[in-house]
Design an enzyme around this catalytic site. Structure first.
Site, mmCIF file in Angstrom:
data_model
loop_
_atom_site.group_PDB
_atom_site.id
_atom_site.type_symbol
_atom_site.label_atom_id
_atom_site.label_comp_id
_atom_site.label_asym_id
_atom_site.label_seq_id
_atom_site.Cartn_x
_atom_site.Cartn_y
_atom_site.Cartn_z
ATOM 1 N N GLU A 1 0.848 -1.193 0.000
ATOM 2 C CA GLU A 1 0.000 0.000 0.000
ATOM 3 C C GLU A 1 0.880 1.238 0.000
ATOM 4 O O GLU A 1 2.046 1.183 0.367
ATOM 5 C CB GLU A 1 -0.870 0.042 1.276
ATOM 6 C CG GLU A 1 -1.866 -1.078 1.358
ATOM 7 C CD GLU A 1 -2.530 -1.157 2.730
ATOM 8 O OE1 GLU A 1 -2.511 -0.147 3.462
ATOM 9 O OE2 GLU A 1 -3.046 -2.225 3.050
ATOM 10 N N LYS B 1 2.088 4.712 1.630
ATOM 11 C CA LYS B 1 2.144 5.226 3.001
ATOM 12 C C LYS B 1 1.790 6.708 2.946
ATOM 13 O O LYS B 1 2.595 7.537 2.523
ATOM 14 C CB LYS B 1 3.544 5.014 3.593
ATOM 15 C CG LYS B 1 3.615 5.389 5.062
ATOM 16 C CD LYS B 1 4.924 4.932 5.669
ATOM 17 C CE LYS B 1 4.961 5.039 7.172
ATOM 18 N NZ LYS B 1 4.658 6.330 7.711
ATOM 19 N N ASP C 1 1.007 10.463 3.879
ATOM 20 C CA ASP C 1 1.682 11.355 4.817
ATOM 21 C C ASP C 1 0.656 12.285 5.464
ATOM 22 O O ASP C 1 0.447 13.406 5.025
ATOM 23 C CB ASP C 1 2.742 12.163 4.054
ATOM 24 C CG ASP C 1 3.748 12.770 4.994
ATOM 25 O OD1 ASP C 1 3.702 12.453 6.192
ATOM 26 O OD2 ASP C 1 4.574 13.570 4.528
ATOM 27 N N TYR D 1 -7.380 2.061 5.861
ATOM 28 C CA TYR D 1 -6.506 0.950 5.509
ATOM 29 C C TYR D 1 -6.507 -0.226 6.485
ATOM 30 O O TYR D 1 -5.734 -1.154 6.310
ATOM 31 C CB TYR D 1 -5.066 1.420 5.265
ATOM 32 C CG TYR D 1 -4.498 2.347 6.333
ATOM 33 C CD1 TYR D 1 -4.300 1.905 7.628
ATOM 34 C CD2 TYR D 1 -4.158 3.648 6.015
ATOM 35 C CE1 TYR D 1 -3.776 2.748 8.591
ATOM 36 C CE2 TYR D 1 -3.635 4.499 6.976
ATOM 37 C CZ TYR D 1 -3.452 4.047 8.272
ATOM 38 O OH TYR D 1 -2.939 4.876 9.225
ATOM 39 N N LYS E 1 10.562 3.689 3.618
ATOM 40 C CA LYS E 1 10.427 5.141 3.522
ATOM 41 C C LYS E 1 11.301 5.685 2.407
ATOM 42 O O LYS E 1 12.488 5.346 2.316
ATOM 43 C CB LYS E 1 10.850 5.786 4.845
ATOM 44 C CG LYS E 1 9.892 5.449 5.972
ATOM 45 C CD LYS E 1 9.014 6.623 6.304
ATOM 46 C CE LYS E 1 9.392 7.159 7.603
ATOM 47 N NZ LYS E 1 8.873 8.182 8.258
ATOM 48 N N CYS F 1 13.186 48.217 7.456
ATOM 49 C CA CYS F 1 12.565 47.681 6.239
ATOM 50 C C CYS F 1 13.529 47.825 5.065
ATOM 51 O O CYS F 1 14.019 48.923 4.791
ATOM 52 C CB CYS F 1 11.260 48.421 5.963
ATOM 53 S SG CYS F 1 10.536 47.961 4.389
ATOM 54 N N CYS G 1 11.943 50.552 2.588
ATOM 55 C CA CYS G 1 11.685 51.963 2.875
ATOM 56 C C CYS G 1 12.437 52.485 4.099
ATOM 57 O O CYS G 1 12.332 53.669 4.430
ATOM 58 C CB CYS G 1 10.178 52.200 3.039
ATOM 59 S SG CYS G 1 9.530 51.539 4.583
ATOM 60 N N CYS H 1 6.838 45.787 8.620
ATOM 61 C CA CYS H 1 7.147 47.188 8.375
ATOM 62 C C CYS H 1 5.837 47.935 8.606
ATOM 63 O O CYS H 1 4.847 47.683 7.918
ATOM 64 C CB CYS H 1 7.628 47.375 6.934
ATOM 65 S SG CYS H 1 7.583 49.103 6.443
ATOM 66 N N CYS I 1 5.388 52.619 2.110
ATOM 67 C CA CYS I 1 6.368 51.588 1.749
ATOM 68 C C CYS I 1 5.975 51.018 0.373
ATOM 69 O O CYS I 1 4.892 50.437 0.226
ATOM 70 C CB CYS I 1 6.376 50.511 2.836
ATOM 71 S SG CYS I 1 7.515 49.176 2.497
HETATM 72 S S1 IVH Z 1 -1.013 0.398 8.752
HETATM 73 C C1 IVH Z 1 0.430 -1.177 13.055
HETATM 74 N N1 IVH Z 1 -1.102 1.487 6.376
HETATM 75 O O1 IVH Z 1 2.039 5.216 9.128
HETATM 76 C C2 IVH Z 1 0.454 0.025 12.206
HETATM 77 N N2 IVH Z 1 -0.289 2.815 8.175
HETATM 78 O O2 IVH Z 1 4.432 4.565 10.730
HETATM 79 C C3 IVH Z 1 -0.616 -0.075 11.218
HETATM 80 N N3 IVH Z 1 0.295 5.100 7.533
HETATM 81 O O3 IVH Z 1 0.531 5.156 12.256
HETATM 82 C C4 IVH Z 1 -0.583 1.043 10.299
HETATM 83 N N4 IVH Z 1 -0.232 4.917 5.410
HETATM 84 O O4 IVH Z 1 -0.390 6.761 10.492
HETATM 85 C C5 IVH Z 1 -0.765 1.660 7.672
HETATM 86 N N5 IVH Z 1 -1.283 2.303 4.214
HETATM 87 C C6 IVH Z 1 -0.966 2.500 5.496
HETATM 88 C C7 IVH Z 1 -0.477 3.726 5.978
HETATM 89 C C8 IVH Z 1 -0.140 3.836 7.330
HETATM 90 C C9 IVH Z 1 0.208 5.727 6.343
HETATM 91 C C10 IVH Z 1 0.782 5.728 8.789
HETATM 92 C C11 IVH Z 1 -0.080 5.497 9.982
HETATM 93 C C12 IVH Z 1 0.774 4.759 10.969
HETATM 94 C C13 IVH Z 1 2.146 5.149 10.508
HETATM 95 C C14 IVH Z 1 3.150 4.108 10.932
#
Ligand code: IVH
Length: 670
Positions: A113, A115, A117, A225, A312, A406, A409, A424, A430
């Site tokens: 999946e 991740k 942000d 998720y 990451k 400033c 000015c 300012c 200005c």
């Molecule tokens: S599963 C047991 N799936 O990443 C942890 N987390 O570093 C289960 N996050 O706290 C999390 N995308 O906030 C999962 N597809 C994804 C995610 C995801 C972002 C975040 C989430 C979690 C953190 C862990």
């Protein structure tokens, strides 16, 4: 290293990492890159393994980062919200795969999946109804942010499908699309408010706000998720993801099911580049063992599951030279430092400048002219200086010092209590403030004057033709001076003068917004206009009068009072009044700007960079168009933004409804 050095080092790491955890989770303002954090955490972990006698029970290796925010009710999580182990390279991931193989000893599959942000959230549904939304907090208990979460359109309050478990918890990530982030941040900049560094901080800051009405104005989204139930309804994670979609939850479509680590690695490789084309930020990939039985077999460590891991992406970082720091003075007088860099390639673009935010940032980095600096473009849209390569600093390098006067000015700068920016105060004389204010007045969202642009205003100012908003309305008397200017033909002068004349019909709320009073954005201007009805009531209103108006708080009220306390501002208003501008509210009447869309129907869907959906609706209606609630064969246009729902898209395609972008719509209005 002596034993006492080791202990000192470990103590220092605990202290530093706990501070970073607090910055990240509580303040939502991280000050180091995730990668550096994880490296330091790893260093501490190694030291704790070698010297368990010095391990601190408060070590960040022993708990999930974060603390509970104040002012919200704290609720315990039924299932703890853990975090994930991080990996940064192929070998770490292959090691993870080996551990899983060894522990399971039979065939297994992975789900890959994205991740996201953002910030994680736990939603509880009881009898198909959303009853609770809780942040992660410290992993065992978090903040009850239900009313704020209920403003998120993609989270259903009531599930249509009755065939769901009577009680379940579902987890996901709340985030803000980049387009909405850029639009809202631009608005904040225009209002002289502090800008957020990235969409994650904006989303986190929003969900922790006390006032849900404010939250509702900031479009958030949520991908779900994972599912937790008392009984096992499904055998695999993949199966539950598909079912969650059917229940009406927003599940990301970019997932992959595979039984080989090589496929996982190609998924990672693919998204390393492709992520920049998404409408939201991701910072890595999450890999989960698919079978619930096998997940159970693998179990958990104190902090994270053994059946899942994240990969990451390294924020893309380069080293370059800081050539100089310049200072921009905005329309509100805020002085923003900008780092001018030796041009360098980063994440597919040439970077020449980086934001320095404010004076504190220069101090934090201890910047010197000619420094070799590390620039990062991660979640941030605007590149940022992470730190300085001290080894390369010249012995005689001169420190960068934020100016006390400033740069435009020469007026001494001031800093208001509780604010980070220096201002300012010379708003009457200005130059960039004068030009910025007139540019704001003519802008699309304010008076929307045809035939006039930012550059023209700049030129007019330099030639002494305008120095106040009201000077725009005497330009017709200066035709001879205009004709002498380069690039100004008779046609364009005529057009511009016509545009200026027409703008006298713009409603009071637009004029009010156009004045550029600090903290008076579009919505506030509308509320104010209808709250006070006319300008005379506004200029003489007291703080109490103002805060009795819906959505006007103390900060806004004080700023309005300050604005009208200046004789120069009152004189301008008198002049604009005599020039025929609208200073009275006409309620419940949509002023038709044109009839170009009369007879045409529209549905608006998705997220847009320059407008909110509400603004697009207003634009369409004020030009004679009609908004429909759903897609049907008789619909003329579907205005499509980022991240539109796939079912809407499919239906529109099936019915041959033309899809148009925000720019196509503006084209129709030309
Ligand atoms: S599963 C047991 N799936 O990443 C942890 N987390 O570093 C289960 N996050 O706290 C999390 N995308 O906030 C999962 N597809 C994804 C995610 C995801 C972002 C975040 C989430 C979690 C953190 C862990």
């Amino acid at each position: 290293m002596s034993r006492s050095d080791v202990k000192d080092k470990m103590d220092a790491l605990v202290k530093e990492l706990n501070q970073h955890s607090y910055n990240y989770y509580v303040l939502a303002m991280p000050t180091i890159a995730d990668y550096t954090f994880d490296q330091k955490l790893e260093e501490l972990q190694q030291l704790e393994l070698q010297h368990p006698e010095f391990a601190d029970p408060n070590s960040p290796t022993q708990k999930v980062g974060g603390e509970v925010m104040k002012n919200f009710v704290t609720l315990a999580h039924k299932w703890p919200m853990l975090s994930l182990g991080n990996t940064y390279n192929e070998q770490d991931l292959r090691d993870f795969d080996d551990r899983v193989k060894k522990a399971i000893g039979e065939d297994f599959e992975y789900v890959c999946e994205l991740k996201f942000d953002g910030l994680s959230i736990s939603l509880t549904y009881d009898g198909s109804k959303l009853v609770r939304a809780v942040t992660r907090g410290d992993g065992t208990k978090g903040d009850d942010v239900t009313s704020n979460v209920k403003t998120i359109h993609s989270i259903p309050h009531q599930l249509k499908n009755k065939d769901v478990p009577p009680l379940f918890e579902i987890r996901g990530e709340i985030f803000m699309h980049r387009a909405a982030f850029e639009r809202l941040n631009k608005e904040r900049e225009e209002l002289g408010e502090v800008q957020y560094a990235n969409p994650r901080n904006f989303a986190a800051g929003t969900i922790k706000m006390q006032d849900s009405k404010e939250v509702a104005k900031r479009p958030l989204d949520c991908f779900l998720y994972s599912l937790n139930t008392d009984k096992n309804y499904f055998k695999t994670h993949w199966e539950s993801l598909q079912t969650l979609k059917e229940w009406g939850f927003h599940v990301c479509e970019h997932t992959k099911l595979t039984n080989h680590i090589d496929d996982v690695l190609s998924f990672i490789k693919y998204w390393e580049e492709a992520r920049f084309k998404l409408s939201y930020d991701i910072d890595g990939i999450v890999i989960k063992v698919n079978s619930y039985a096998q997940q159970q077999e693998l179990g958990f460590t104190a902090k994270s599951p053994r059946w899942a891991i994240s990969y990451k992406y390294k924020a893309q970082e380069v080293e370059t030279i800081l050539e100089k720091v310049t200072y921009q003075v905005g329309r509100t007088g805020a002085v923003t430092p900008v780092a001018n860099l030796k041009p360098v390639q980063l994440a597919g673009t040439t970077v020449k400048r980086a934001t320095l935010h404010n004076a504190n940032e220069i101090e934090r980095l201890d910047l010197h002219e000619g420094d070799s600096v590390f620039v990062e473009k991660g979640g941030e849209i605007i590149p940022k200086i992470i730190n300085v390569n001290l080894e390369k600093r010249q012995a005689d390098a001169i420190p960068v010092i934020y100016p006390v006067i400033c740069p435009e000015c020469g007026t001494p700068l001031i800093r208001k209590a509780g604010e980070v920016a220096f201002y300012c105060p010379n708003d009457e004389a200005c130059p960039p403030q004068i030009v910025g204010k007139i540019q704001h007045f003519i802008s699309r969202k304010a008076m929307n004057i045809d035939g006039l642009g930012d550059e023209t205003i700049e030129t007019f100012f330099q030639h002494g033709l305008v120095s106040h908003i009201s000077d725009l309305y005497t330009l017709h008397e200066k035709a001879a001076a205009l004709k002498v200017l380069e690039r100004f033909g008779e046609r364009s002068i005529d057009n511009m003068l016509k545009g200026i004349e027409q703008s006298k019909q713009m409603p009071f709320e637009k004029v009010l917004f156009g004045l550029g009073i600090r903290y008076v954005g579009e919505t506030v201007a509308r509320k104010l206009a209808f709250g006070v009805k006319n300008i005379d009531t506004l200029t003489t209103a007291s703080i109490e009068d103002l805060i009795s108006i819906d959505e006007i708080g103390l900060k806004i009220a004080e700023s309005i009072i300050e604005y009208f306390s200046k004789a120069d501002h009152l004189e301008q208003i008198e002049r604009l009044k005599s020039q025929g501008l609208q200073f009275e509210a006409i309620e419940n009447e949509i002023t038709l700007q044109s009839d170009k869309l009369t007879g045409k129907t529209f549905v608006i869907s998705g997220v847009f960079e320059d407008y909110s959906r509400e603004e697009l609706k207003e634009l369409i209606e004020s030009n004679g168009g009609k908004i429909l609630s759903g897609i049907s064969a008789k619909l003329n246009y579907l205005v499509a933004g980022d991240n539109m729902g796939p079912s809407k898209l499919e239906k529109a395609k099936k019915l041959n409804v033309p899809l148009i972008s925000q720019d196509d719509l503006l084209e129709l209005l030309k």
